[in-house]
Design a protein around this motif. Structure first.
Motif, PDB file in Angstrom:
ATOM      1  N   GLU A   1      52.006 -25.765  -4.776  1.00 47.65           N
ATOM      2  CA  GLU A   1      52.043 -27.126  -4.216  1.00 47.65           C
ATOM      3  C   GLU A   1      51.561 -28.140  -5.257  1.00 47.65           C
ATOM      4  OE1 GLU A   1      50.285 -26.880  -0.225  1.00 47.65           O
ATOM      5  OE2 GLU A   1      51.636 -25.227   0.291  1.00 47.65           O
TER       6      GLU A   1
ATOM      7  N   VAL B   1      61.713 -31.450  -0.345  1.00 43.56           N
ATOM      8  CA  VAL B   1      60.420 -31.176   0.296  1.00 43.56           C
ATOM      9  C   VAL B   1      60.753 -30.413   1.560  1.00 43.56           C
ATOM     10  CG1 VAL B   1      58.416 -32.207   1.443  1.00 43.56           C
ATOM     11  CG2 VAL B   1      59.294 -33.224  -0.672  1.00 43.56           C
TER      12      VAL B   1
ATOM     13  N   THR C   1      56.804 -26.155  -2.617  1.00 43.47           N
ATOM     14  CA  THR C   1      57.138 -27.441  -1.993  1.00 43.47           C
ATOM     15  C   THR C   1      56.060 -28.449  -2.326  1.00 43.47           C
ATOM     16  OG1 THR C   1      57.748 -28.587   0.063  1.00 43.47           O
ATOM     17  CG2 THR C   1      56.051 -26.916   0.266  1.00 43.47           C
ATOM     18  N   PRO C   2      56.411 -29.676  -2.705  1.00 45.38           N
ATOM     19  CA  PRO C   2      57.715 -30.172  -3.123  1.00 45.38           C
ATOM     20  C   PRO C   2      58.317 -29.298  -4.234  1.00 45.38           C
ATOM     21  CG  PRO C   2      56.137 -31.976  -2.916  1.00 45.38           C
ATOM     22  CD  PRO C   2      55.361 -30.719  -2.750  1.00 45.38           C
TER      23      PRO C   2
ATOM     24  N   VAL D   1      55.185 -37.130  -2.995  1.00 49.68           N
ATOM     25  CA  VAL D   1      56.180 -37.131  -1.916  1.00 49.68           C
ATOM     26  C   VAL D   1      56.486 -38.588  -1.606  1.00 49.68           C
ATOM     27  CG1 VAL D   1      55.709 -34.885  -0.865  1.00 49.68           C
ATOM     28  CG2 VAL D   1      54.311 -36.829  -0.236  1.00 49.68           C
TER      29      VAL D   1
ATOM     30  N   GLY E   1      60.521 -35.584  -3.411  1.00 49.92           N
ATOM     31  CA  GLY E   1      59.240 -35.301  -4.048  1.00 49.92           C
ATOM     32  C   GLY E   1      59.442 -34.782  -5.458  1.00 49.92           C
TER      33      GLY E   1
ATOM     34  N   GLU F   1      51.952 -31.902  -4.653  1.00 53.74           N
ATOM     35  CA  GLU F   1      51.545 -32.307  -3.299  1.00 53.74           C
ATOM     36  C   GLU F   1      51.392 -33.818  -3.144  1.00 53.74           C
ATOM     37  OE1 GLU F   1      47.409 -30.960  -2.381  1.00 53.74           O
ATOM     38  OE2 GLU F   1      47.294 -30.555  -4.519  1.00 53.74           O
TER      39      GLU F   1
ATOM     40  N   GLU G   1      55.154 -36.787   4.290  1.00 52.11           N
ATOM     41  CA  GLU G   1      53.827 -36.200   4.246  1.00 52.11           C
ATOM     42  C   GLU G   1      53.970 -34.792   3.662  1.00 52.11           C
ATOM     43  OE1 GLU G   1      50.624 -35.135   7.806  1.00 52.11           O
ATOM     44  OE2 GLU G   1      52.689 -35.614   8.263  1.00 52.11           O
ATOM     45  N   HIS G   2      53.033 -34.423   2.802  1.00 53.38           N
ATOM     46  CA  HIS G   2      53.031 -33.038   2.315  1.00 53.38           C
ATOM     47  C   HIS G   2      52.354 -32.146   3.355  1.00 53.38           C
ATOM     48  CE1 HIS G   2      52.606 -29.505  -0.128  1.00 53.38           C
ATOM     49  NE2 HIS G   2      51.307 -29.518   0.059  1.00 53.38           N
TER      50      HIS G   2
END
Ligand code: PMP
Ligand code: GLN
Length: 393
Positions: A207, A183, A175-176, A213, A322, A210, A218-219
Motif C-alpha cells: 500500500e 484503486v 492497491t493503489p 488517491v 491513484g 496509500e 479513500e484508501h
C-alpha cells in the motif's frame, strides 16, 4: 570467470534480466529524453523533513546501526499513523517493523512466509520485484489479470477465486495499483478478504501509494476488512508519500507472529538501514492532514495535465485513481507492441515511458499498454505533452 559451463546467475533469477526501470532511465539519459518512465519525483519532499534528517545526522542519531526492528520513534509514528487514518491498532514493539524501503519489506515477507512449491496469487500486471522475490523463495506465481472495462482496470472476482488451489499460501495485493493506477474498490477488497478467510490464506498487501488517491476517493487498507487483521502483512513506504525515494525507509505492520517471521528474513538481508532518515520519517508521519491534502491535490493536477496531453496525442487513457502513473493503450495510434513503441519513443518524441508488458506473465494481455509517470514538475509535464503531440501527426 569460472571455466565451468554453468551460468553464474542462479536459475531462479535468470529470467529477470535488468529491471525495466534502470534500463529506461539509462535510455532517457542517453537520448536526453524527458523521463516519464521510472517513478520518482523530480523535486524533493518537504523542507522540514529534509531538515529533520540533517538534524538527526548532526545530533548523531542513527549514524550507527539502529535497532533491528527500527528506531522506536519511527515504530511509534507508524503505529500512530495507522491508528489515526484507519483506526488500526498496532503495538509499536511487536507489530511494526522498519525496512529498507518497501522493496525489502516485500522481499523479507515473501522469503519468510513461503516454502518452495507454494503458490502465490498476484494481480497482473505486477510490480517487478514481486515476481523475482517469489522466484527467490522457490515459490510459484499465479497471476490474475486485471482487465480494462469502462475506463479502468478491474479485478475479475471469479478469476481470482479460480486461481486459488490447495497449494496457495498467500495472496499478494497492491492497491493503489502500479502500473495501472487502479484503486481496488470496496467490493473487490471485500471479495479478496472473504476468499483469504475462507481458504485460510496469508495476505501481503503493498500500500505504498496509500496517500496518492484522487478525486476524493479513500484508501481502504485490506487489514481493516473482517478477519484480515490477523492474516495480513501491510507494507508502507516513505518514498512515495514524502517524495524522498532515495531514503529507502519502509515498514511492515502485522500481527506479532507475522512480524517476527518477516524480521527473521529481514535481519539477514540488510539487518538495518537508513538510520538518520528513520528519525526524519518519524517526524514526517506526524505532519498535519493539510500536508497530505496539498500533496494529493498537487499530484492530481499533474495527473490531469498529463492525461489530457496524452489524450490529445491520440492515446486511449485509463482513469488513474491513484499512484504516480497513467496507463495508456497505444492502439488508437496504430501501434500494438508497447516494447517497440517505448524503444522508439525517445527518437520520435524525446520522451521515455514503460511498456506494461514487462509486468505480465501473459505478455500478450499487456502488449498494447504503456505507462507514463506524472510525478514531475509542471513545466516538465508541459514540455512532455508538447513533444507527445507530434505523435498525433
Ligand atoms: N511497491 C510498489 C508498488 C512500488 O511502485 C514501489 C516503487 N516505487 C515499491 C514497492 C518500492 O518502494 P521503495 O522505494 O520504498 O522500496
Ligand atoms: N517503483 C518505481 C516505479 O514503478 C521504480 C522503483 C525502481 O526503480 N525499482 O517506477
Amino acid at each position: 570467470m569460472t571455466s565451468s559451463a554453468r551460468p553464474l546467475l542462479n536459475r531462479s533469477l535468470a529470467e529477470f534480466g535488468t529491471t525495466i526501470f534502470a534500463e529506461m532511465s539509462a535510455l532517457a539519459l542517453r537520448t536526453g529524453s524527458i523521463n516519464l518512465g521510472q517513478g520518482f519525483p523530480d523535486t524533493d519532499g518537504p523542507e522540514e523533513v529534509r531538515e529533520a534528517a540533517v538534524r538527526a545526522l548532526r545530533d548523531g542519531r542513527g549514524n550507527q546501526y539502529p535497532p533491528g526492528p527500527g528506531v522506536p520513534e519511527l515504530r511509534t509514528a507508524v503505529a500512530a499513523h495507522q491508528q489515526r487514518l484507519y483506526g488500526l491498532t498496532y503495538d509499536p514493539d511487536t507489530e511494526v517493523l522498519v525496512t529498507a524501503g518497501a522493496t525489502e519489506a516485500i522481499a523479507a515477507s515473501l522469503l519468510a512466509l513461503l516454502e518452495p512449491g507454494d503458490e502465490v496469487v498476484a494481480l497482473e500486471p505486477y510490480y517487478d520485484s514481486y515476481a523475482a522475490c517469489i522466484a527467490m523463495a522457490g515459490a510459484r506465481r499465479v497471476p490474475v489479470t486485471l482487465r480494462p472495462a469502462e475506463g479502468r482496470f478491474r479485478l475479475d472476482l471469479d478469476e481470482l477465486r479460480a486461481a486459488v488451489t490447495d497449494r496457495t499460501r498467500l495472496l499478494l495485493i497492491n492497491t493503489p495499483h502500479n502500473p495501472t493506477g487502479t484503486v481496488l474498490t470496496r467490493e473487490e477488497l471485500a471479495a479478496v478478504a472473504e476468499l483469504a478467510v475462507e481458504r485460510d490464506l496469508l495476505v501481503v498487501t503493498d500500500e505504498v501509494y496509500e496517500h496518492l488517491v484522487f478525486d476524493g476517493a479513500e484508501h481502504l487498507p485490506l487489514a481493516t476488512f473482517p478477519g484480515m487483521r490477523e492474516r495480513t502483512v501491510t507494507i508502507g513506504s516513505a518514498g512515495k508519500t514524502y517524495s524522498f525515494t532515495g531514503w529507502k525507509v519502509g515498514w511492515v505492520t502485522a500481527a506479532p507472529g507475522l512480524v517476527t517471521a518477516v524480521r527473521s528474513a529481514k535481519q539477514f538481508l540488510t539487518y538495518v538501514a537508513s538510520g538518520p532518515f528513520q528519525y526524519a520519517v518519524a517526524e514526517a508521519l506526524a505532519l498535519p492532514g493539510s500536508y497530505f491534502a496539498d500533496f494529493r491535490a498537487d499530484m492530481q493536477a499533474k495527473r490531469d495535465l498529463l492525461a489530457s496531453g496524452l489524450r490529445d496525442a491520440g492515446f486511449e487513457v485509463f482513469t488513474s485513481a491513484g499512484t504516480y502513473f497513467i496507463t495508456t493503450d497505444i492502439r488508437p495510434l496504430g501501434e500494438s507492441d508497447g516494447f517497440a513503441f517505448c524503444r522508439a519513443l525517445p527518437e520520435r518524441a524525446g520522451v521515455v515511458a514503460i511498456p506494461n508488458a514487462v509486468f505480465y506473465d501473459h505478455r500478450d494481455a499487456g502488449a498494447p499498454f504503456v505507462r507514463f509517470a506524472f510525478c514531475k514538475r509542471t513545466e516538465v509535464l508541459e514540455e512532455a505533452v508538447q513533444r507527445l503531440k507530434t505523435l498525433a501527426g
